[in-house]
Write a protein that holds these residues in place. Structure first.
Motif, PDB file in Angstrom:
ATOM      1  N   GLN A   1      -1.943   2.793  -6.712  1.00 34.34           N
ATOM      2  CA  GLN A   1      -2.698   3.574  -5.794  1.00 34.34           C
ATOM      3  C   GLN A   1      -2.182   4.987  -5.473  1.00 34.34           C
ATOM      4  O   GLN A   1      -1.149   5.461  -6.201  1.00 34.34           O
ATOM      5  CB  GLN A   1      -2.567   2.971  -4.296  1.00 34.34           C
ATOM      6  CG  GLN A   1      -3.167   1.540  -3.828  1.00 34.34           C
ATOM      7  CD  GLN A   1      -3.147   1.239  -2.455  1.00 34.34           C
ATOM      8  OE1 GLN A   1      -2.137   1.535  -1.923  1.00 34.34           O
ATOM      9  NE2 GLN A   1      -4.034   0.487  -1.998  1.00 34.34           N
TER      10      GLN A   1
ATOM     11  N   PHE B   1      -4.583   1.737  10.826  1.00 38.03           N
ATOM     12  CA  PHE B   1      -3.725   3.100  10.797  1.00 38.03           C
ATOM     13  C   PHE B   1      -4.664   4.352  10.848  1.00 38.03           C
ATOM     14  O   PHE B   1      -4.327   5.384  10.630  1.00 38.03           O
ATOM     15  CB  PHE B   1      -2.898   3.347   9.474  1.00 38.03           C
ATOM     16  CG  PHE B   1      -3.121   2.539   8.294  1.00 38.03           C
ATOM     17  CD1 PHE B   1      -2.865   1.315   8.086  1.00 38.03           C
ATOM     18  CD2 PHE B   1      -3.958   3.268   7.308  1.00 38.03           C
ATOM     19  CE1 PHE B   1      -3.657   0.578   6.914  1.00 38.03           C
ATOM     20  CE2 PHE B   1      -4.386   2.693   6.195  1.00 38.03           C
ATOM     21  CZ  PHE B   1      -4.109   1.322   5.841  1.00 38.03           C
ATOM     22  N   THR B   2      -6.058   4.051  10.718  1.00 34.51           N
ATOM     23  CA  THR B   2      -7.180   5.150  10.819  1.00 34.51           C
ATOM     24  C   THR B   2      -8.180   4.717  11.713  1.00 34.51           C
ATOM     25  O   THR B   2      -8.469   3.669  11.960  1.00 34.51           O
ATOM     26  CB  THR B   2      -7.710   5.380   9.600  1.00 34.51           C
ATOM     27  OG1 THR B   2      -8.168   4.235   8.904  1.00 34.51           O
ATOM     28  CG2 THR B   2      -6.903   6.115   8.315  1.00 34.51           C
TER      29      THR B   2
ATOM     30  N   GLY C   1     -10.839   3.568   0.498  1.00 32.93           N
ATOM     31  CA  GLY C   1     -10.911   3.441   2.014  1.00 32.93           C
ATOM     32  C   GLY C   1     -10.029   4.760   2.452  1.00 32.93           C
ATOM     33  O   GLY C   1      -9.286   5.402   1.896  1.00 32.93           O
ATOM     34  N   ALA C   2     -10.609   5.267   3.538  1.00 34.61           N
ATOM     35  CA  ALA C   2     -10.131   6.333   4.212  1.00 34.61           C
ATOM     36  C   ALA C   2     -10.395   6.244   5.677  1.00 34.61           C
ATOM     37  O   ALA C   2     -10.894   5.500   6.256  1.00 34.61           O
ATOM     38  CB  ALA C   2     -10.916   7.757   3.564  1.00 34.61           C
TER      39      ALA C   2
ATOM     40  N   SER D   1       0.281   3.803   1.611  1.00 37.67           N
ATOM     41  CA  SER D   1       0.203   4.064   3.032  1.00 37.67           C
ATOM     42  C   SER D   1       1.653   4.103   3.618  1.00 37.67           C
ATOM     43  O   SER D   1       1.762   5.018   4.551  1.00 37.67           O
ATOM     44  CB  SER D   1      -0.779   3.238   3.962  1.00 37.67           C
ATOM     45  OG  SER D   1      -2.071   3.431   3.480  1.00 37.67           O
TER      46      SER D   1
ATOM     47  N   ALA E   1      -6.488  10.574   5.872  1.00 36.07           N
ATOM     48  CA  ALA E   1      -5.729   9.760   5.153  1.00 36.07           C
ATOM     49  C   ALA E   1      -6.893   9.156   4.161  1.00 36.07           C
ATOM     50  O   ALA E   1      -7.844   8.850   4.430  1.00 36.07           O
ATOM     51  CB  ALA E   1      -4.730   8.791   5.485  1.00 36.07           C
ATOM     52  N   PHE E   2      -6.488   9.006   2.754  1.00 33.01           N
ATOM     53  CA  PHE E   2      -7.433   8.279   2.125  1.00 33.01           C
ATOM     54  C   PHE E   2      -6.373   7.531   0.894  1.00 33.01           C
ATOM     55  O   PHE E   2      -5.162   7.890   0.568  1.00 33.01           O
ATOM     56  CB  PHE E   2      -8.338   8.860   1.109  1.00 33.01           C
ATOM     57  CG  PHE E   2      -7.782  10.120   0.462  1.00 33.01           C
ATOM     58  CD1 PHE E   2      -7.136  10.172  -0.767  1.00 33.01           C
ATOM     59  CD2 PHE E   2      -7.702  11.437   0.968  1.00 33.01           C
ATOM     60  CE1 PHE E   2      -6.719  11.017  -1.662  1.00 33.01           C
ATOM     61  CE2 PHE E   2      -6.845  12.440   0.347  1.00 33.01           C
ATOM     62  CZ  PHE E   2      -6.845  12.503  -0.799  1.00 33.01           C
ATOM     63  N   GLY E   3      -6.993   6.407   0.380  1.00 33.57           N
ATOM     64  CA  GLY E   3      -5.987   5.511  -0.729  1.00 33.57           C
ATOM     65  C   GLY E   3      -7.024   5.265  -1.897  1.00 33.57           C
ATOM     66  O   GLY E   3      -7.966   4.488  -1.644  1.00 33.57           O
TER      67      GLY E   3
ATOM     68  N   PHE F   1      -9.363   0.219   9.225  1.00 38.33           N
ATOM     69  CA  PHE F   1      -7.955   0.142   8.817  1.00 38.33           C
ATOM     70  C   PHE F   1      -7.201   0.267  10.122  1.00 38.33           C
ATOM     71  O   PHE F   1      -7.485   1.252  10.855  1.00 38.33           O
ATOM     72  CB  PHE F   1      -7.512   1.202   7.741  1.00 38.33           C
ATOM     73  CG  PHE F   1      -8.303   0.921   6.543  1.00 38.33           C
ATOM     74  CD1 PHE F   1      -8.069  -0.209   5.448  1.00 38.33           C
ATOM     75  CD2 PHE F   1      -9.466   1.648   6.087  1.00 38.33           C
ATOM     76  CE1 PHE F   1      -8.662  -0.119   4.229  1.00 38.33           C
ATOM     77  CE2 PHE F   1     -10.134   1.633   4.972  1.00 38.33           C
ATOM     78  CZ  PHE F   1      -9.754   0.730   4.173  1.00 38.33           C
TER      79      PHE F   1
ATOM     80  N   ARG G   1       0.372  -7.175  -4.268  1.00 39.87           N
ATOM     81  CA  ARG G   1      -0.105  -8.169  -3.396  1.00 39.87           C
ATOM     82  C   ARG G   1      -0.398  -9.588  -4.369  1.00 39.87           C
ATOM     83  O   ARG G   1      -0.950  -9.304  -5.433  1.00 39.87           O
ATOM     84  CB  ARG G   1      -1.812  -7.725  -2.958  1.00 39.87           C
ATOM     85  CG  ARG G   1      -1.534  -6.429  -2.066  1.00 39.87           C
ATOM     86  CD  ARG G   1      -3.080  -5.910  -1.753  1.00 39.87           C
ATOM     87  NE  ARG G   1      -2.883  -4.586  -1.314  1.00 39.87           N
ATOM     88  CZ  ARG G   1      -3.973  -3.674  -0.497  1.00 39.87           C
ATOM     89  NH1 ARG G   1      -5.064  -4.173  -0.593  1.00 39.87           N
ATOM     90  NH2 ARG G   1      -3.754  -2.768  -0.441  1.00 39.87           N
TER      91      ARG G   1
ATOM     92  N   GLN H   1       0.979  -1.263  -0.009  1.00 44.01           N
ATOM     93  CA  GLN H   1      -0.001   0.231  -0.095  1.00 44.01           C
ATOM     94  C   GLN H   1       0.949   1.286   0.050  1.00 44.01           C
ATOM     95  O   GLN H   1       1.997   1.146   0.483  1.00 44.01           O
ATOM     96  CB  GLN H   1      -0.676  -0.023   1.371  1.00 44.01           C
ATOM     97  CG  GLN H   1      -0.133  -0.255   2.636  1.00 44.01           C
ATOM     98  CD  GLN H   1      -0.852  -0.447   3.661  1.00 44.01           C
ATOM     99  OE1 GLN H   1      -2.306  -0.452   3.619  1.00 44.01           O
ATOM    100  NE2 GLN H   1      -0.433  -0.647   4.857  1.00 44.01           N
TER     101      GLN H   1
ATOM    102  N   GLU I   1      -2.122   7.720  -2.631  1.00 42.92           N
ATOM    103  CA  GLU I   1      -2.174   8.058  -1.254  1.00 42.92           C
ATOM    104  C   GLU I   1      -2.599   9.615  -0.885  1.00 42.92           C
ATOM    105  O   GLU I   1      -1.972  10.335  -1.598  1.00 42.92           O
ATOM    106  CB  GLU I   1      -1.154   7.585  -0.417  1.00 42.92           C
ATOM    107  CG  GLU I   1      -1.495   7.465   0.953  1.00 42.92           C
ATOM    108  CD  GLU I   1      -1.975   6.108   1.624  1.00 42.92           C
ATOM    109  OE1 GLU I   1      -2.307   5.387   0.685  1.00 42.92           O
ATOM    110  OE2 GLU I   1      -2.443   6.110   2.711  1.00 42.92           O
TER     111      GLU I   1
HETATM  112  N1  PHE Z   1      -4.010   1.570   2.183  1.00 41.15           N
HETATM  113  C1  PHE Z   1      -5.228   1.045   2.407  1.00 41.15           C
HETATM  114  C2  PHE Z   1      -5.468   0.043   1.266  1.00 41.15           C
HETATM  115  O1  PHE Z   1      -4.759  -0.362   0.392  1.00 41.15           O
HETATM  116  C3  PHE Z   1      -6.243   2.263   1.831  1.00 41.15           C
HETATM  117  C4  PHE Z   1      -6.260   3.295   2.937  1.00 41.15           C
HETATM  118  C5  PHE Z   1      -5.381   4.323   2.743  1.00 41.15           C
HETATM  119  C6  PHE Z   1      -7.176   3.526   3.868  1.00 41.15           C
HETATM  120  C7  PHE Z   1      -5.481   5.439   3.679  1.00 41.15           C
HETATM  121  C8  PHE Z   1      -7.052   4.504   4.851  1.00 41.15           C
HETATM  122  C9  PHE Z   1      -6.406   5.337   4.718  1.00 41.15           C
HETATM  123  O2  PHE Z   1      -6.571  -0.779   1.464  1.00 41.15           O
END
Ligand code: PHE
Length: 341
Positions: free
Chosen positions: A210, A252-253, A284-285, A173, A307-309, A250, A197, A171, A212
Motif C-alpha cells: 500500500q 479513522f476518517t 479509499g480515503a 495507516s 488521508a488516502f490509501g 473507515f 491480511r 494497513q 498511504e
Molecule cells: N487503510 C485503508 C485500507 O487499507 C485505506 C485508507 C487509507 C482509507 C487512508 C482511508 C484513509 O483499506
C-alpha cells in the motif's frame, strides 16, 4: 671417408622426407648435430684419432657436411614454422560478421515501477516518505486509528496476530499515528510498504503493498484530497482521467470516501474493464477523524487532515491489464518481460 659423409648426407635427406613438424625437425637435428651424441658431432670428436696428415681433409669434409646440414635443416625448420603459423591463423580466425551474443536487459518489477511512479508524483506535490514497520502493535494498527477492540470494523480486515499485542500490519495507516505522534502540523507524508491480511483469491493476496498519504494542516478539506488525486490519476492513467468520490466508511476518517476514476480503457462509455459503469474503484480515503487527531495530541479545532490509501498491486493490475494478482508474485519472466515501461 668421403663415402661415409655422403651416406650421412643421404640419411639426412631421406629422413627429412618423413618430418611433419618443427618439433620433429628439432629432434632430428639433434640426432646429427648434437655436439656429444649427434652423428656429425661424433665425427668431430674423432678428429684427435685421425693421423695428422689426413686431419685437414677430414676436418674440412666434416665441417662442410655440418654447414650443409645446418642450412638444410634450418630451411626445413623455417618452412615447418611458417606452415604451423598459417595453420594457427586459420584455426584462430574470428568471423567478425557473426552476430554478437545478445545481452538481455533487466527491468524493474511492475510493483517497483508503480511504487516509484507514485513516489515521483506525490513527492512532486511536496510529500515526504515515511517508512513504517511491518510488525505493529494492536494500538497503532487499530486502537489509535479509532478501531478499539470489539469494534465491528476490525472484521473488515482479517488480521495475522503474532501475540495479543503484536500483529503484521494490515494497513499502512498505522504509520499515520507514528508520524502524528512525532511531528506537529503541517504534515505531508507518503508511506509505502507491505501489508498483510488473511485473504487469498484472484485479486487478493495475503501480502500486498500500500501507499498511504497523509496531510494535516489548517483548513484541509475534501477538495484538497480530490485535487491531489486528480493529478495522480492523470499522471498514472492518462490526461483526461477524472475522479469521483463515493461515500464509504473507515473508522479513522470522517467523512470517508471510496475514490473511482473514469475508465481509462473506454473513456467512460462503459466496457468490460469498468463492468459497463464507466468508473473504476481505485482507493479509499477521507478526512482524518477528529478522534485520531486527538489521539495524537493534535488540536482538531485548529487542524484538519486528509488521508488516502492506494493499493499498489491493484494500480499495477489496472495499468498493465493483469487479471490475477498472483502473476505479480510468481516472478514468471514471460509475464514480467511484457510489463516494462
Ligand atoms: N487503510 C485503508 C485500507 O487499507 C485505506 C485508507 C487509507 C482509507 C487512508 C482511508 C484513509 O483499506
Amino acid at each position: 671417408m668421403n663415402a661415409n659423409l655422403e651416406l650421412i648426407k643421404q640419411e639426412i635427406i631421406a629422413g627429412a622426407e618423413e618430418l611433419n613438424s618443427s618439433k620433429e625437425v628439432y629432434e632430428f637435428k639433434k640426432k646429427f648435430l648434437d655436439g656429444k651424441t649427434g652423428k656429425i658431432g661424433l665425427l668431430m670428436r674423432e678428429m684427435k684419432n685421425i693421423p695428422p696428415e689426413q686431419r685437414a681433409d677430414y676436418g674440412k669434409g666434416v665441417n662442410e657436411l655440418k654447414e650443409w646440414a645446418l642450412d638444410f635443416l634450418g630451411e626445413l625448420d623455417a618452412k615447418m614454422k611458417e606452415k604451423e603459423l598459417q595453420a594457427r591463423y586459420e584455426s584462430e580466425k574470428l568471423d567478425i560478421s557473426l552476430p554478437a551474443v545478445e545481452l538481455e536487459e533487466g527491468n524493474l518489477h511492475p510493483i517497483t515501477l508503480v511504487r516509484n511512479q507514485l513516489i515521483d508524483i506525490f513527492s512532486g506535490m511536496g510529500f515526504e516518505i515515511f517508512e513504517g514497520t511491518e510488525i505493529e502493535t494492536d494500538y497503532y494498527n487499530f486502537t489509535a486509528l479509532n478501531t478499539p477492540q470489539d469494534h465491528p470494523a476490525r472484521d473488515m480486515q482479517d488480521t495475522f496476530y503474532l501475540s495479543p499485542e503484536f500483529l503484521l500490519r494490515t494497513q499502512t495507516s498505522a504509520g499515520q499515528i507514528h508520524v502524528m505522534e512525532k511531528q506537529k502540523p503541517p504534515i505531508k507524508i507518503l508511506s509505502p510498504g507491505k501489508v498483510f491480511r488473511s485473504d487469498d483469491d484472484a485479486t487478493h493476496s495475503p501480502m500486498f503493498t500500500q501507499m498511504e498519504g497523509l496531510v494535516v494542516d489548517k483548513g484541509i478539506t475534501l477538495c484538497d484530497l480530490q485535487g491531489m488525486l486528480d493529478v495522480f490519476v492523470q499522471k498514472i492513467y492518462g490526461e483526461g482521467t477524472k475522479t469521483r468520490l463515493r461515500p464509504s466508511y473507515f473508522p479513522f476518517t470522517e467523512p470517508s470516501v471510496e475514490v473511482d476514476c473514469s475508465c481509462f480503457e473506454c473513456g467512460g462509455t462503459g466496457c468490460k474493464l469498468c463492468k459497463g459503469t464507466g468508473w473504476i474503484e481505485i482507493l479509499g480515503a477521507g478526512i482524518v477523524n477528529n478522534k485520531v487527531l486527538e489521539n495524537c495530541g493534535i488540536d482538531s479545532n485548529e487542524y484538519s487532515g486528509l488521508a488516502f490509501g492506494i493499493g499498489i498491486e491493484r494500480t499495477a493490475m489496472l495499468k498493465y491489464g493483469i487479471n490475477n494478482i498472483k502473476l505479480l508474485f510468481e516472478s514468471d519472466l514471460r509475464v514480467l518481460k511484457q510489463l516494462n515501461d
